[in-house]
Design an enzyme around this catalytic site. Structure first.
Site, PDB file in Angstrom:
ATOM      1  N   ARG A   1      11.875  -5.759   4.566  1.00 35.79           N
ATOM      2  CA  ARG A   1      11.652  -4.314   4.403  1.00 35.79           C
ATOM      3  C   ARG A   1      12.569  -3.491   5.311  1.00 35.79           C
ATOM      4  O   ARG A   1      12.810  -3.838   6.457  1.00 35.79           O
ATOM      5  CB  ARG A   1      10.190  -3.989   4.717  1.00 35.79           C
ATOM      6  CG  ARG A   1       9.838  -2.548   4.423  1.00 35.79           C
ATOM      7  CD  ARG A   1       8.405  -2.418   4.041  1.00 35.79           C
ATOM      8  NE  ARG A   1       7.520  -2.482   5.183  1.00 35.79           N
ATOM      9  CZ  ARG A   1       6.196  -2.402   5.087  1.00 35.79           C
ATOM     10  NH1 ARG A   1       5.615  -2.285   3.906  1.00 35.79           N
ATOM     11  NH2 ARG A   1       5.443  -2.455   6.149  1.00 35.79           N
TER      12      ARG A   1
ATOM     13  N   ARG B   1      -9.228   0.855   9.286  1.00 35.63           N
ATOM     14  CA  ARG B   1      -8.733  -0.499   9.513  1.00 35.63           C
ATOM     15  C   ARG B   1      -9.745  -1.342  10.273  1.00 35.63           C
ATOM     16  O   ARG B   1      -9.490  -2.520  10.532  1.00 35.63           O
ATOM     17  CB  ARG B   1      -7.451  -0.423  10.333  1.00 35.63           C
ATOM     18  CG  ARG B   1      -6.202  -0.853   9.576  1.00 35.63           C
ATOM     19  CD  ARG B   1      -5.043  -0.606  10.490  1.00 35.63           C
ATOM     20  NE  ARG B   1      -3.849  -1.297  10.208  1.00 35.63           N
ATOM     21  CZ  ARG B   1      -2.790  -0.748   9.616  1.00 35.63           C
ATOM     22  NH1 ARG B   1      -2.849   0.457   9.111  1.00 35.63           N
ATOM     23  NH2 ARG B   1      -1.685  -1.432   9.506  1.00 35.63           N
TER      24      ARG B   1
ATOM     25  N   LYS C   1       0.843  -1.220   0.000  1.00 40.68           N
ATOM     26  CA  LYS C   1       0.000   0.000   0.000  1.00 40.68           C
ATOM     27  C   LYS C   1       0.867   1.254   0.000  1.00 40.68           C
ATOM     28  O   LYS C   1       0.622   2.184  -0.753  1.00 40.68           O
ATOM     29  CB  LYS C   1      -0.919   0.043   1.244  1.00 40.68           C
ATOM     30  CG  LYS C   1      -1.914  -1.080   1.329  1.00 40.68           C
ATOM     31  CD  LYS C   1      -2.886  -0.864   2.492  1.00 40.68           C
ATOM     32  CE  LYS C   1      -2.230  -0.843   3.858  1.00 40.68           C
ATOM     33  NZ  LYS C   1      -1.632  -2.143   4.257  1.00 40.68           N
TER      34      LYS C   1
ATOM     35  N   ARG D   1       0.318  -8.933  13.406  1.00 36.86           N
ATOM     36  CA  ARG D   1      -0.294  -7.932  12.511  1.00 36.86           C
ATOM     37  C   ARG D   1      -1.135  -8.617  11.422  1.00 36.86           C
ATOM     38  O   ARG D   1      -2.189  -8.118  11.052  1.00 36.86           O
ATOM     39  CB  ARG D   1       0.789  -7.054  11.883  1.00 36.86           C
ATOM     40  CG  ARG D   1       1.374  -6.070  12.902  1.00 36.86           C
ATOM     41  CD  ARG D   1       2.637  -5.416  12.379  1.00 36.86           C
ATOM     42  NE  ARG D   1       2.410  -4.606  11.210  1.00 36.86           N
ATOM     43  CZ  ARG D   1       3.331  -4.342  10.286  1.00 36.86           C
ATOM     44  NH1 ARG D   1       4.533  -4.857  10.395  1.00 36.86           N
ATOM     45  NH2 ARG D   1       3.042  -3.565   9.260  1.00 36.86           N
TER      46      ARG D   1
ATOM     47  N   ARG E   1      11.767  -1.828  11.126  1.00 36.03           N
ATOM     48  CA  ARG E   1      10.774  -1.425  12.119  1.00 36.03           C
ATOM     49  C   ARG E   1      10.623  -2.514  13.182  1.00 36.03           C
ATOM     50  O   ARG E   1      10.664  -3.691  12.859  1.00 36.03           O
ATOM     51  CB  ARG E   1       9.423  -1.192  11.426  1.00 36.03           C
ATOM     52  CG  ARG E   1       9.360   0.137  10.710  1.00 36.03           C
ATOM     53  CD  ARG E   1       8.193   0.244   9.785  1.00 36.03           C
ATOM     54  NE  ARG E   1       6.951  -0.336  10.273  1.00 36.03           N
ATOM     55  CZ  ARG E   1       5.827  -0.374   9.578  1.00 36.03           C
ATOM     56  NH1 ARG E   1       5.796   0.144   8.367  1.00 36.03           N
ATOM     57  NH2 ARG E   1       4.743  -0.921  10.073  1.00 36.03           N
TER      58      ARG E   1
HETATM   59  P1  AMP Z   1       1.232   0.447   9.104  1.00 38.29           P
HETATM   60  O1  AMP Z   1       2.491   1.203   8.850  1.00 38.29           O
HETATM   61  O2  AMP Z   1       0.064   0.965   8.316  1.00 38.29           O
HETATM   62  O3  AMP Z   1       1.393  -1.041   8.973  1.00 38.29           O
HETATM   63  O4  AMP Z   1       0.826   0.718  10.640  1.00 38.29           O
HETATM   64  C1  AMP Z   1       1.702   0.383  11.699  1.00 38.29           C
HETATM   65  C2  AMP Z   1       0.948   0.278  12.993  1.00 38.29           C
HETATM   66  O5  AMP Z   1       0.313   1.535  13.298  1.00 38.29           O
HETATM   67  C3  AMP Z   1      -0.194  -0.729  13.021  1.00 38.29           C
HETATM   68  O6  AMP Z   1       0.268  -2.055  13.287  1.00 38.29           O
HETATM   69  C4  AMP Z   1      -1.048  -0.177  14.147  1.00 38.29           C
HETATM   70  O7  AMP Z   1      -0.479  -0.448  15.410  1.00 38.29           O
HETATM   71  C5  AMP Z   1      -0.947   1.324  13.919  1.00 38.29           C
HETATM   72  N1  AMP Z   1      -2.005   1.830  13.011  1.00 38.29           N
HETATM   73  C6  AMP Z   1      -1.851   2.370  11.767  1.00 38.29           C
HETATM   74  N2  AMP Z   1      -3.031   2.728  11.247  1.00 38.29           N
HETATM   75  C7  AMP Z   1      -3.971   2.401  12.157  1.00 38.29           C
HETATM   76  C8  AMP Z   1      -5.400   2.488  12.200  1.00 38.29           C
HETATM   77  N3  AMP Z   1      -6.104   2.987  11.169  1.00 38.29           N
HETATM   78  N4  AMP Z   1      -6.030   2.061  13.319  1.00 38.29           N
HETATM   79  C9  AMP Z   1      -5.358   1.554  14.361  1.00 38.29           C
HETATM   80  N5  AMP Z   1      -4.013   1.420  14.381  1.00 38.29           N
HETATM   81  C10 AMP Z   1      -3.320   1.837  13.300  1.00 38.29           C
END
Ligand code: AMP
Length: 219
Positions: free
Chosen positions: A124, A90, A15, A168, A157
Protein backbone atom coordinates in the site's frame (compact mmCIF):
# COMPACT_ATOMS: atom_id res chain seq x y z
CA UNK A 1 -29.65 7.42 1.59
CA UNK A 2 -29.48 8.42 5.29
CA UNK A 3 -27.60 5.90 7.40
CA UNK A 4 -25.13 5.72 10.26
CA UNK A 5 -22.75 2.97 9.13
CA UNK A 6 -19.63 1.51 10.71
CA UNK A 7 -17.00 -0.36 8.68
CA UNK A 8 -15.38 -3.08 10.73
CA UNK A 9 -12.49 -5.34 9.78
CA UNK A 10 -8.79 -6.06 10.01
CA UNK A 11 -6.22 -3.48 8.90
CA UNK A 12 -5.68 -4.00 5.17
CA UNK A 13 -9.08 -5.56 4.50
CA UNK A 14 -10.10 -2.55 2.40
CA UNK A 15 -12.28 -0.47 4.76
CA UNK A 16 -10.79 2.81 3.54
CA UNK A 17 -11.05 1.94 -0.15
CA UNK A 18 -14.67 0.78 0.22
CA UNK A 19 -15.62 3.76 2.37
CA UNK A 20 -14.23 6.20 -0.22
CA UNK A 21 -16.23 4.60 -3.05
CA UNK A 22 -19.38 4.30 -0.91
CA UNK A 23 -19.00 7.94 0.11
CA UNK A 24 -18.92 9.04 -3.54
CA UNK A 25 -21.97 6.89 -4.32
CA UNK A 26 -24.12 7.77 -1.30
CA UNK A 27 -22.93 11.29 -0.45
CA UNK A 28 -22.35 10.21 3.16
CA UNK A 29 -19.14 11.61 4.68
CA UNK A 30 -16.25 9.15 5.09
CA UNK A 31 -14.83 9.52 8.58
CA UNK A 32 -11.53 7.71 9.06
CA UNK A 33 -10.03 7.93 12.54
CA UNK A 34 -6.66 6.75 11.14
CA UNK A 35 -6.65 9.64 8.61
CA UNK A 36 -7.71 12.12 11.31
CA UNK A 37 -4.96 10.96 13.68
CA UNK A 38 -2.30 11.04 10.94
CA UNK A 39 -3.38 14.59 10.07
CA UNK A 40 -3.19 15.64 13.73
CA UNK A 41 0.31 14.13 13.94
CA UNK A 42 1.39 15.95 10.74
CA UNK A 43 0.05 19.23 12.06
CA UNK A 44 1.65 18.69 15.48
CA UNK A 45 -1.57 19.43 17.42
CA UNK A 46 -1.90 18.47 21.10
CA UNK A 47 -3.86 15.36 20.06
CA UNK A 48 -1.24 14.52 17.44
CA UNK A 49 1.58 14.75 19.97
CA UNK A 50 -0.26 12.44 22.36
CA UNK A 51 -1.21 9.93 19.65
CA UNK A 52 2.10 9.69 17.76
CA UNK A 53 3.93 7.05 19.80
CA UNK A 54 0.89 4.73 19.78
CA UNK A 55 0.32 5.05 16.02
CA UNK A 56 4.02 4.55 15.24
CA UNK A 57 4.09 1.36 17.33
CA UNK A 58 0.89 -0.04 15.78
CA UNK A 59 -0.90 0.15 19.16
CA UNK A 60 -4.29 1.67 19.83
CA UNK A 61 -4.48 5.31 20.90
CA UNK A 62 -6.24 5.52 24.31
CA UNK A 63 -10.04 5.23 23.99
CA UNK A 64 -10.81 8.58 25.60
CA UNK A 65 -8.71 10.58 23.13
CA UNK A 66 -10.19 8.91 20.06
CA UNK A 67 -13.75 8.99 21.36
CA UNK A 68 -13.56 12.74 22.00
CA UNK A 69 -12.22 13.29 18.47
CA UNK A 70 -15.02 11.17 16.95
CA UNK A 71 -17.75 12.76 19.05
CA UNK A 72 -16.68 16.22 17.88
CA UNK A 73 -16.54 15.12 14.24
CA UNK A 74 -19.96 13.41 14.31
CA UNK A 75 -21.54 16.55 15.74
CA UNK A 76 -20.68 18.47 12.55
CA UNK A 77 -23.64 19.36 10.28
CA UNK A 78 -22.47 17.12 7.41
CA UNK A 79 -23.06 14.04 9.61
CA UNK A 80 -26.75 14.85 10.21
CA UNK A 81 -27.83 12.64 7.29
CA UNK A 82 -25.48 9.84 8.31
CA UNK A 83 -21.84 8.80 7.91
CA UNK A 84 -19.43 5.99 7.07
CA UNK A 85 -17.26 5.49 10.13
CA UNK A 86 -13.97 3.77 9.26
CA UNK A 87 -11.61 2.66 12.04
CA UNK A 88 -13.87 3.41 15.01
CA UNK A 89 -14.96 1.78 17.25
CA UNK A 90 -11.97 -0.51 17.68
CA UNK A 91 -12.62 -1.78 21.21
CA UNK A 92 -15.77 -2.82 23.05
CA UNK A 93 -15.25 0.18 25.35
CA UNK A 94 -15.31 2.51 22.33
CA UNK A 95 -18.46 0.79 21.02
CA UNK A 96 -20.18 1.40 24.36
CA UNK A 97 -19.04 5.03 24.34
CA UNK A 98 -20.37 5.44 20.80
CA UNK A 99 -23.75 4.04 21.88
CA UNK A 100 -23.87 6.84 24.44
CA UNK A 101 -23.92 9.60 21.83
CA UNK A 102 -24.91 8.05 18.49
CA UNK A 103 -27.07 5.19 17.21
CA UNK A 104 -25.49 2.87 14.63
CA UNK A 105 -27.79 1.50 11.89
CA UNK A 106 -25.50 -1.04 10.26
CA UNK A 107 -22.03 -2.52 10.81
CA UNK A 108 -20.31 -3.75 7.64
CA UNK A 109 -17.95 -6.53 8.73
CA UNK A 110 -15.35 -6.87 5.98
CA UNK A 111 -13.22 -10.01 5.90
CA UNK A 112 -10.59 -11.55 3.62
CA UNK A 113 -7.99 -14.33 3.92
CA UNK A 114 -4.92 -13.37 5.97
CA UNK A 115 -2.54 -13.85 3.00
CA UNK A 116 -4.55 -11.28 1.00
CA UNK A 117 -4.46 -8.82 3.90
CA UNK A 118 -0.69 -9.03 4.39
CA UNK A 119 -0.12 -8.60 0.64
CA UNK A 120 -2.41 -5.56 0.52
CA UNK A 121 -0.81 -3.88 3.53
CA UNK A 122 2.78 -4.36 2.41
CA UNK A 123 2.13 -2.94 -1.09
CA UNK A 124 0.00 0.00 0.00
CA UNK A 125 1.07 3.55 -0.74
CA UNK A 126 -0.76 6.63 0.59
CA UNK A 127 -0.90 10.19 -0.74
CA UNK A 128 0.51 12.83 1.62
CA UNK A 129 -1.87 15.36 0.11
CA UNK A 130 -5.34 13.76 -0.04
CA UNK A 131 -4.87 10.35 1.70
CA UNK A 132 -5.84 8.44 -1.48
CA UNK A 133 -4.42 4.92 -1.38
CA UNK A 134 -2.77 2.85 -4.10
CA UNK A 135 -1.18 -0.57 -4.31
CA UNK A 136 2.15 -1.01 -6.07
CA UNK A 137 0.86 -4.07 -7.97
CA UNK A 138 -2.94 -4.12 -7.79
CA UNK A 139 -3.81 -0.44 -8.31
CA UNK A 140 -0.66 1.52 -9.15
CA UNK A 141 -0.81 5.26 -9.87
CA UNK A 142 -0.32 6.37 -13.49
CA UNK A 143 3.08 7.82 -12.55
CA UNK A 144 5.14 6.02 -9.90
CA UNK A 145 5.18 7.82 -6.57
CA UNK A 146 2.67 10.51 -7.64
CA UNK A 147 -1.05 10.72 -6.76
CA UNK A 148 -3.40 10.60 -9.79
CA UNK A 149 -5.92 12.84 -8.06
CA UNK A 150 -3.87 15.67 -6.57
CA UNK A 151 -0.25 15.06 -7.72
CA UNK A 152 0.76 14.66 -4.06
CA UNK A 153 3.70 12.48 -3.04
CA UNK A 154 2.96 8.81 -2.32
CA UNK A 155 4.65 7.22 0.68
CA UNK A 156 4.62 4.01 2.69
CA UNK A 157 3.11 4.66 6.10
CA UNK A 158 5.59 3.99 8.89
CA UNK A 159 3.04 1.60 10.43
CA UNK A 160 3.08 -0.50 7.24
CA UNK A 161 6.59 -1.79 7.83
CA UNK A 162 6.43 -5.59 8.39
CA UNK A 163 7.08 -5.60 12.15
CA UNK A 164 4.43 -2.93 12.82
CA UNK A 165 1.95 -4.67 10.48
CA UNK A 166 2.34 -7.83 12.58
CA UNK A 167 1.60 -5.84 15.75
CA UNK A 168 -1.48 -4.18 14.21
CA UNK A 169 -2.88 -7.58 13.16
CA UNK A 170 -2.32 -8.88 16.71
CA UNK A 171 -4.05 -5.82 18.18
CA UNK A 172 -6.98 -6.38 15.81
CA UNK A 173 -7.40 -10.04 16.82
CA UNK A 174 -7.27 -9.26 20.52
CA UNK A 175 -8.97 -5.89 20.90
CA UNK A 176 -11.17 -5.28 17.84
CA UNK A 177 -12.44 -8.71 16.75
CA UNK A 178 -14.70 -9.07 19.83
CA UNK A 179 -16.77 -6.28 18.25
CA UNK A 180 -17.98 -8.72 15.59
CA UNK A 181 -19.97 -10.70 18.17
CA UNK A 182 -20.88 -7.51 20.06
CA UNK A 183 -22.65 -6.10 16.97
CA UNK A 184 -23.93 -9.48 15.73
CA UNK A 185 -25.73 -9.77 19.06
CA UNK A 186 -27.43 -6.47 18.37
CA UNK A 187 -28.68 -7.74 15.01
CA UNK A 188 -27.03 -5.00 12.95
CA UNK A 189 -23.97 -6.83 11.60
CA UNK A 190 -23.63 -7.57 7.87
CA UNK A 191 -20.85 -9.96 6.81
CA UNK A 192 -19.10 -8.71 3.68
CA UNK A 193 -16.72 -10.87 1.64
CA UNK A 194 -13.90 -8.42 0.88
CA UNK A 195 -11.54 -11.01 -0.58
CA UNK A 196 -12.01 -9.69 -4.13
CA UNK A 197 -9.11 -7.82 -5.69
CA UNK A 198 -9.15 -4.36 -7.22
CA UNK A 199 -10.78 -5.09 -10.62
CA UNK A 200 -13.64 -6.77 -8.77
CA UNK A 201 -14.08 -4.17 -6.04
CA UNK A 202 -17.64 -3.55 -7.28
CA UNK A 203 -18.54 -7.00 -5.88
CA UNK A 204 -17.58 -5.76 -2.41
CA UNK A 205 -19.29 -2.40 -2.89
CA UNK A 206 -22.48 -4.15 -4.09
CA UNK A 207 -22.65 -6.22 -0.88
CA UNK A 208 -22.14 -3.06 1.22
CA UNK A 209 -24.86 -1.16 -0.67
CA UNK A 210 -27.31 -4.05 -0.25
CA UNK A 211 -26.60 -4.17 3.51
CA UNK A 212 -27.08 -0.39 3.82
CA UNK A 213 -30.36 -0.53 1.86
CA UNK A 214 -31.60 -3.40 4.06
CA UNK A 215 -30.77 -1.37 7.16
CA UNK A 216 -32.60 1.67 5.77
CA UNK A 217 -35.68 -0.53 5.19
CA UNK A 218 -35.44 -1.83 8.78
CA UNK A 219 -35.50 1.68 10.22
P1 AMP B 1 -5.92 2.92 10.47
O1 AMP B 1 -5.54 3.88 9.40
O2 AMP B 1 -7.40 2.86 10.70
O3 AMP B 1 -5.31 1.56 10.31
O4 AMP B 1 -5.34 3.51 11.86
C1 AMP B 1 -3.95 3.75 12.02
C2 AMP B 1 -3.60 3.83 13.48
O5 AMP B 1 -4.34 4.90 14.11
C3 AMP B 1 -3.95 2.60 14.32
O6 AMP B 1 -2.95 1.59 14.23
C4 AMP B 1 -4.04 3.21 15.71
O7 AMP B 1 -2.76 3.48 16.23
C5 AMP B 1 -4.71 4.54 15.44
N1 AMP B 1 -6.19 4.46 15.50
C6 AMP B 1 -7.08 4.63 14.48
N2 AMP B 1 -8.34 4.49 14.91
C7 AMP B 1 -8.27 4.20 16.23
C8 AMP B 1 -9.23 3.91 17.24
N3 AMP B 1 -10.55 3.88 16.97
N4 AMP B 1 -8.78 3.67 18.50
C9 AMP B 1 -7.48 3.69 18.80
N5 AMP B 1 -6.51 3.94 17.89
C10 AMP B 1 -6.89 4.19 16.62
Amino acid sequence: MAMNAVLLGSPGVGKGTCAKILSEKTGLPHISTGDMLRQAIREGTALGREAKSFVDAGKLVPDGLVTKMVQERLSQPDCKKGFLLDGYPRTVAQARDLEGFMAVGVVLNLSAPESVIVERLSGRRTCRGCSATYHVKNSPPKKEGVCDRCSGELYQRSDEKPEVVAERLKVYEKQTKPLVEFYRGKGILADINAGFGMPEISKVIGQCEDAIKAAVRRK
